[in-house]
Write a protein that holds these residues in place. Structure first.
Motif, short mmCIF file in Angstrom:
data_model
loop_
_atom_site.label_atom_id
_atom_site.label_comp_id
_atom_site.label_asym_id
_atom_site.label_seq_id
_atom_site.Cartn_x
_atom_site.Cartn_y
_atom_site.Cartn_z
N HIS A 112 0.82 -1.38 -0.05
CA HIS A 112 0.13 -0.17 0.01
C HIS A 112 0.94 1.28 -0.07
N TYR A 113 0.77 2.11 -1.13
CA TYR A 113 1.46 3.26 -1.15
C TYR A 113 2.66 3.06 -1.78
N TRP A 114 3.44 4.08 -2.48
CA TRP A 114 4.73 3.72 -3.23
C TRP A 114 5.88 3.17 -2.39
N LEU A 115 6.06 3.57 -1.00
CA LEU A 115 7.08 3.11 -0.33
C LEU A 115 6.88 1.78 -0.01
N SER A 116 5.75 1.18 0.20
CA SER A 116 5.51 -0.04 0.56
C SER A 116 5.71 -0.83 -0.89
N GLY A 117 5.28 -0.15 -1.81
CA GLY A 117 5.55 -0.93 -3.15
C GLY A 117 6.71 -1.23 -3.55
N GLN A 118 7.78 -0.39 -3.18
CA GLN A 118 9.27 -0.67 -3.45
C GLN A 118 9.78 -1.87 -2.66
N VAL A 119 9.18 -1.91 -1.40
CA VAL A 119 9.66 -3.15 -0.57
C VAL A 119 8.94 -4.48 -1.25
N GLY A 120 7.80 -4.10 -1.67
CA GLY A 120 6.86 -5.28 -2.23
C GLY A 120 7.59 -5.92 -3.61
N THR A 121 8.16 -5.23 -4.47
CA THR A 121 8.99 -5.66 -5.54
C THR A 121 9.97 -6.72 -5.11
N VAL A 122 10.71 -6.23 -3.98
CA VAL A 122 11.88 -7.27 -3.74
C VAL A 122 11.33 -8.47 -3.23
N ALA A 123 10.28 -8.25 -2.25
CA ALA A 123 9.70 -9.56 -1.64
C ALA A 123 9.16 -10.34 -2.69
N ARG A 124 8.58 -9.97 -3.74
CA ARG A 124 7.83 -10.76 -4.77
C ARG A 124 8.91 -11.47 -5.40
N GLU A 125 10.19 -11.01 -5.66
CA GLU A 125 11.26 -11.40 -6.17
C GLU A 125 11.90 -12.62 -5.34
N ARG A 126 12.00 -12.35 -4.01
CA ARG A 126 12.89 -13.16 -3.16
C ARG A 126 11.82 -14.14 -2.65
N TRP A 127 10.58 -14.14 -2.43
CA TRP A 127 9.86 -15.22 -2.07
C TRP A 127 9.20 -15.80 -3.13
N ASN A 128 9.43 -15.45 -4.37
CA ASN A 128 8.78 -16.02 -5.47
C ASN A 128 7.12 -16.04 -5.41
N VAL A 129 6.56 -14.92 -4.95
CA VAL A 129 5.06 -14.90 -4.67
C VAL A 129 4.56 -13.61 -5.52
N PRO A 130 3.24 -13.52 -6.03
CA PRO A 130 2.66 -12.50 -6.60
C PRO A 130 2.43 -11.19 -5.73
N LEU A 131 2.62 -10.21 -6.51
CA LEU A 131 2.61 -8.73 -5.93
C LEU A 131 1.40 -8.07 -6.22
N VAL A 132 0.43 -7.85 -5.41
CA VAL A 132 -0.71 -6.97 -5.47
C VAL A 132 -0.36 -5.49 -4.83
N HIS A 133 -0.70 -4.29 -5.67
CA HIS A 133 -0.35 -3.23 -5.05
C HIS A 133 -1.40 -2.09 -5.21
N THR A 134 -1.75 -1.49 -4.22
CA THR A 134 -2.71 -0.33 -3.94
C THR A 134 -1.79 1.09 -3.98
N MET A 135 -2.13 1.91 -5.06
CA MET A 135 -1.26 3.18 -5.12
C MET A 135 -1.87 4.16 -3.74
N HIS A 136 -3.08 4.27 -3.57
CA HIS A 136 -3.82 5.19 -2.85
C HIS A 136 -3.87 6.50 -3.18
N THR A 137 -2.40 7.10 -3.52
CA THR A 137 -2.37 8.26 -4.30
C THR A 137 -1.23 7.98 -5.15
N MET A 138 -1.05 8.69 -6.14
CA MET A 138 0.03 8.99 -7.27
C MET A 138 0.67 10.40 -7.58
N ALA A 139 1.89 10.23 -7.43
CA ALA A 139 2.75 11.61 -7.59
C ALA A 139 2.24 12.23 -8.80
#
Length: 421
Positions: A112-139
């Motif tokens: 949730h939100y772009w800061l978490s999304g940055q973390v999520g992209t790493v977790a997706r790769e390391r854990w080999n699981v899907p990533l779902v992201h909600t922006m909430h707001t966009m720059a």
């Protein structure tokens, strides 16, 4: 079968009080969605940055919901714009949560939100699981609609959001308008963007109790109550409400004996630089006697204020959805809002409230006056507002989100198969 989800909310904890600091609609979203998932037997582990040395490392917030307070940078004193530099520490501890468990501990990551999304992209790769992201707001959207006194979002955030859009298996947009923005402004693939409206707690936010709420809050029975709720910052435009109130009193002096302007919320963002701004503006406008500046309150007390109000005003310069508008309508209170972002979905123009183009206080005064002075109009819109809000229950949000999770899992499985072929 989906058993366990890692929910990432890096910059603000769902356990924080909404309406203060960086806590707002996203906090409500993460917690309520997690409750719905937990009620369906899905374990949710929420990762958020620790903001006090006194916070326990983990908290079992509710059955099925565990909150991890991750140490990433100084506990106190960091602003949201300081947090990108602390993401490496945050990522390290999030990844450690999987290392200490059996492989495949998490089935999916929802950030949730772009800061978490940055973390999520790493977790997706390391854990080999899907990533779902909600922006909430966009720059890019925020920068196109900056309020006076607000700073533009940095280019680093834009690059970060573009990266998330490339890597997320699914993106959840709050509204069809947000989906369009993701596709047109961020080149998101249309088939990977799903629309899921946020919900509202229909047990907390309920109608038919204006007299009771006014008695509880010490508001006169015959008052004309104009309410604003949200974080006090330029983006939310609380100054427009005060300026509109001053014009209302100039236009209709009979309101002076009945008008109550309730501003409910705490300072946030650029608003922290001017903590007395609204009090000073009220004095300058000559309306301090009718203005109540109410600090951040619990959801139950917030619901009382909505129920006590004659009309709620949401003049934000941008809103990805506008949870305040739905909460107010669930309490039977019509809404006057800016025709921006998700507010065009949250408010049915001319039916449950009024949408206003731009941010001219005179236009808001004109839209607010009938709802403050015509009980029949207010009641008619309020009845329709309740029915409108009922379609936004969190159970509906959860079911639609689960369908997105299933699509993300299937898409991720297919992409892994293609890579192995």
């Amino acid at each position: 079968m989906l058993k366990r989800i890692a929910m990432l909310s890096a910059h603000t904890s769902p356990l924080e009080q909404p309406g203060d600091g960086d806590a707002g609609g996203m906090n409500v979203y993460v917690l309520e969605l997690s409750r719905q998932l937990a009620s369906r037997g899905i374990e949710v582990e929420i990762f958020t940055r620790a903001t006090s040395r006194h916070q326990p490392q983990t908290v079992d917030a509710e059955p099925g919901i565990r909150v991890h307070h991750v140490a990433a940078g100084p506990f106190e004193g960091l602003q949201k714009n300081d947090l990108p530099s602390q993401l490496c520490s945050f990522v390290r501890d999030v990844l450690r949560a999987e290392v200490e468990r059996e492989p495949g501990h998490f089935d999916l990551v929802h950030s949730h939100y772009w800061l978490s999304g940055q973390v999520g992209t790493v977790a997706r790769e390391r854990w080999n699981v899907p990533l779902v992201h909600t922006m909430h707001t966009m720059a890019k959207v925020k920068n196109a609609m900056l309020a006076e006194g607000d700073s533009a979002e940095p280019i680093g955030r834009i690059y970060g959001e573009e990266e998330i859009v490339r890597y997320a298996d699914r993106l959840i947009a709050n509204t069809a308008e947000e989906r369009r923005e993701l596709i047109e402004m961020y080149d998101a693939e249309p088939e990977r963007v799903a629309v899921v409206h946020p919900g509202v707690d229909l047990e907390v936010f309920r109608s038919g109790r204006q007299a009771q709420a006014r008695a509880t809050l010490g508001v006169p029975d015959d008052a004309a109550v104009l309410m604003f709720a949200g974080r006090i910052q330029p983006l939310k435009a609380p100054d427009v409400v005060l300026k509109a109130a001053a014009q209302l009193l100039d236009r209709d002096p009979t309101l002076r004996g009945r008008l109550v302007v309730a501003i409910v919320g705490g300072a946030s963002g650029a608003g922290l630089d001017q903590p007395t701004f609204l009090a000073d503006l009220s004095e300058e406008l000559g309306i301090r006697g009718v203005v109540r500046l109410v600090p951040t309150v619990s959801q139950a007390v917030l619901a009382d204020w909505y129920a006590a109000a004659s009309v709620v005003c949401v003049p934000s310069h941008n809103e990805s959805f506008g949870l305040v508008a739905i909460e107010a309508q669930a309490c039977g209170t019509p809404v006057v809002a800016a025709r921006v972002g998700g507010l065009s979905t949250a408010v049915s123009d001319g039916v449950t409230g009024v949408l206003v183009d731009g941010h001219d206080p005179a236009d808001y005064a004109a839209a607010l006056h009938p709802l403050l002075t015509d009980p029949e109009l207010r009641d008619a819109m309020g009845d329709k507002a309740v029915r409108h809000a009922e379609s936004f229950g969190w159970d509906v949000t959860a079911e639609r989100t689960l369908r997105v999770y299933e699509e993300a899992i299937e898409s991720h499985r297919e992409s892994q198969g293609e890579q192995q072929a």
